[in-house]
Design a protein around this motif. Sequence first.
Motif, PDB file in Angstrom:
ATOM      1  N   PRO A 144       0.814  -1.211   0.000  1.00  0.00           N
ATOM      2  CA  PRO A 144       0.000   0.000   0.000  1.00  0.00           C
ATOM      3  C   PRO A 144       0.853   1.270   0.000  1.00  0.00           C
ATOM      4  N   GLU A 145       0.408   2.215  -0.818  1.00  0.00           N
ATOM      5  CA  GLU A 145       0.976   3.555  -0.704  1.00  0.00           C
ATOM      6  C   GLU A 145       0.183   4.241   0.389  1.00  0.00           C
ATOM      7  N   ILE A 146       0.868   4.903   1.287  1.00  0.00           N
ATOM      8  CA  ILE A 146       0.141   5.453   2.417  1.00  0.00           C
ATOM      9  C   ILE A 146       0.258   6.964   2.480  1.00  0.00           C
ATOM     10  N   SER A 147      -0.777   7.558   3.022  1.00  0.00           N
ATOM     11  CA  SER A 147      -0.812   8.996   3.259  1.00  0.00           C
ATOM     12  C   SER A 147      -1.719   9.167   4.472  1.00  0.00           C
ATOM     13  N   VAL A 148      -1.102   9.324   5.609  1.00  0.00           N
ATOM     14  CA  VAL A 148      -1.843   9.262   6.863  1.00  0.00           C
ATOM     15  C   VAL A 148      -1.571  10.500   7.711  1.00  0.00           C
ATOM     16  N   LEU A 149      -2.643  11.107   8.144  1.00  0.00           N
ATOM     17  CA  LEU A 149      -2.526  12.256   9.033  1.00  0.00           C
ATOM     18  C   LEU A 149      -2.572  11.748  10.472  1.00  0.00           C
ATOM     19  N   VAL A 150      -1.578  12.148  11.254  1.00  0.00           N
ATOM     20  CA  VAL A 150      -1.519  11.690  12.642  1.00  0.00           C
ATOM     21  C   VAL A 150      -2.098  12.763  13.552  1.00  0.00           C
ATOM     22  N   THR A 151      -3.169  12.439  14.235  1.00  0.00           N
ATOM     23  CA  THR A 151      -3.798  13.411  15.131  1.00  0.00           C
ATOM     24  C   THR A 151      -3.831  12.846  16.550  1.00  0.00           C
TER      25      THR A 151
ATOM     26  N   GLU B 118     -19.013  12.231   6.921  1.00  0.00           N
ATOM     27  CA  GLU B 118     -19.257  12.403   5.492  1.00  0.00           C
ATOM     28  C   GLU B 118     -18.236  13.318   4.819  1.00  0.00           C
ATOM     29  N   ALA B 119     -17.314  13.858   5.614  1.00  0.00           N
ATOM     30  CA  ALA B 119     -16.316  14.753   5.033  1.00  0.00           C
ATOM     31  C   ALA B 119     -15.552  14.052   3.911  1.00  0.00           C
ATOM     32  N   GLU B 120     -15.445  14.755   2.794  1.00  0.00           N
ATOM     33  CA  GLU B 120     -14.785  14.144   1.639  1.00  0.00           C
ATOM     34  C   GLU B 120     -13.314  14.527   1.598  1.00  0.00           C
ATOM     35  N   ASN B 121     -12.585  13.755   0.825  1.00  0.00           N
ATOM     36  CA  ASN B 121     -11.173  14.038   0.593  1.00  0.00           C
ATOM     37  C   ASN B 121     -10.344  14.111   1.873  1.00  0.00           C
ATOM     38  N   LEU B 122     -10.831  13.453   2.897  1.00  0.00           N
ATOM     39  CA  LEU B 122     -10.031  13.383   4.105  1.00  0.00           C
ATOM     40  C   LEU B 122      -8.969  12.312   3.908  1.00  0.00           C
ATOM     41  N   PRO B 123      -7.756  12.611   4.336  1.00  0.00           N
ATOM     42  CA  PRO B 123      -6.752  11.549   4.274  1.00  0.00           C
ATOM     43  C   PRO B 123      -7.061  10.500   5.340  1.00  0.00           C
ATOM     44  N   ASP B 124      -6.380   9.378   5.280  1.00  0.00           N
ATOM     45  CA  ASP B 124      -6.481   8.417   6.372  1.00  0.00           C
ATOM     46  C   ASP B 124      -6.017   9.110   7.650  1.00  0.00           C
ATOM     47  N   ILE B 125      -6.708   8.811   8.735  1.00  0.00           N
ATOM     48  CA  ILE B 125      -6.354   9.411  10.018  1.00  0.00           C
ATOM     49  C   ILE B 125      -5.837   8.318  10.941  1.00  0.00           C
TER      50      ILE B 125
ATOM     51  N   LYS C 277       2.196  12.454  22.505  1.00  0.00           N
ATOM     52  CA  LYS C 277       3.318  12.605  21.589  1.00  0.00           C
ATOM     53  C   LYS C 277       3.919  11.270  21.198  1.00  0.00           C
ATOM     54  N   ASN C 278       3.223  10.191  21.536  1.00  0.00           N
ATOM     55  CA  ASN C 278       3.778   8.872  21.247  1.00  0.00           C
ATOM     56  C   ASN C 278       3.078   8.212  20.074  1.00  0.00           C
ATOM     57  N   LEU C 279       3.720   8.305  18.932  1.00  0.00           N
ATOM     58  CA  LEU C 279       3.217   7.552  17.789  1.00  0.00           C
ATOM     59  C   LEU C 279       3.822   6.152  17.837  1.00  0.00           C
ATOM     60  N   GLU C 280       2.940   5.150  17.886  1.00  0.00           N
ATOM     61  CA  GLU C 280       3.413   3.770  17.789  1.00  0.00           C
ATOM     62  C   GLU C 280       3.427   3.435  16.307  1.00  0.00           C
ATOM     63  N   LEU C 281       4.624   3.407  15.745  1.00  0.00           N
ATOM     64  CA  LEU C 281       4.717   3.250  14.294  1.00  0.00           C
ATOM     65  C   LEU C 281       4.065   1.944  13.826  1.00  0.00           C
ATOM     66  N   ALA C 282       4.236   0.877  14.589  1.00  0.00           N
ATOM     67  CA  ALA C 282       3.677  -0.414  14.174  1.00  0.00           C
ATOM     68  C   ALA C 282       2.149  -0.356  14.082  1.00  0.00           C
ATOM     69  N   ASP C 283       1.511   0.423  14.955  1.00  0.00           N
ATOM     70  CA  ASP C 283       0.045   0.555  14.913  1.00  0.00           C
ATOM     71  C   ASP C 283      -0.405   1.203  13.605  1.00  0.00           C
ATOM     72  N   LEU C 284       0.287   2.288  13.265  1.00  0.00           N
ATOM     73  CA  LEU C 284      -0.067   3.003  12.030  1.00  0.00           C
ATOM     74  C   LEU C 284       0.138   2.094  10.821  1.00  0.00           C
ATOM     75  N   ILE C 285       1.280   1.441  10.778  1.00  0.00           N
ATOM     76  CA  ILE C 285       1.601   0.568   9.638  1.00  0.00           C
ATOM     77  C   ILE C 285       0.612  -0.596   9.573  1.00  0.00           C
ATOM     78  N   GLU C 286       0.258  -1.140  10.741  1.00  0.00           N
ATOM     79  CA  GLU C 286      -0.673  -2.270  10.779  1.00  0.00           C
ATOM     80  C   GLU C 286      -2.021  -1.876  10.162  1.00  0.00           C
ATOM     81  N   GLU C 287      -2.521  -0.695  10.535  1.00  0.00           N
ATOM     82  CA  GLU C 287      -3.809  -0.242   9.989  1.00  0.00           C
ATOM     83  C   GLU C 287      -3.767  -0.180   8.467  1.00  0.00           C
TER      84      GLU C 287
END
Length: 184
Positions: A89-96, A109-116, A122-132
Amino acid sequence: MPGQDLIDLPIRFDPVNFADHERELHGLVATRSMVRLKENVVFTEAAVVANITFQRGMYGYPLVQGAVEAKVRMRCERCLDEVAVEVNPEISVLVTPKEDDFQEKQGEEAENLPDIHECEGKNLELADLIEEEILLALPLVPKHKDISLCNQDMIAWLAANEGPDEDQAPARKNKPFAILKSVD
Ligand SMILES: [Zn+2]
């Protein structure tokens, strides 16, 4: 072997910091903690390859872009044998941050939203994002690419045990193998 010379990527980090420094990561993400992925596949390699960049995206949230390569084995829906599946997968993910309720504020229903991807503080678990992202890319109905690649004995056995289904069963007149039959 692909991945042999790749480094292990950091497990968790502050995505805002990475975005501000426009970090680029190329390396391995361990699948050890990817419980949901493991529930959906028969087998996964110990790590997947990620090639990702960080920058500030919509509303200043960190944006993770790039590609992931994962090799798994799934259950073929046609012959029930294992089938090797590669997802890229090519990914484009906004981290909030979870506390921002960004997704709820945007509305379903918001359109054109990137994956969230929501992360804790402040702790991004990279494996969680990649797993999704891998889960989204897995085929809904995994199958061998062609019926000729399927386990023909299993197909014959299934056809014999679930009644005739001419579409599924290959033109094989023999009785299913005795060994397979004894499974019943
Ligand atoms: Zn198959």
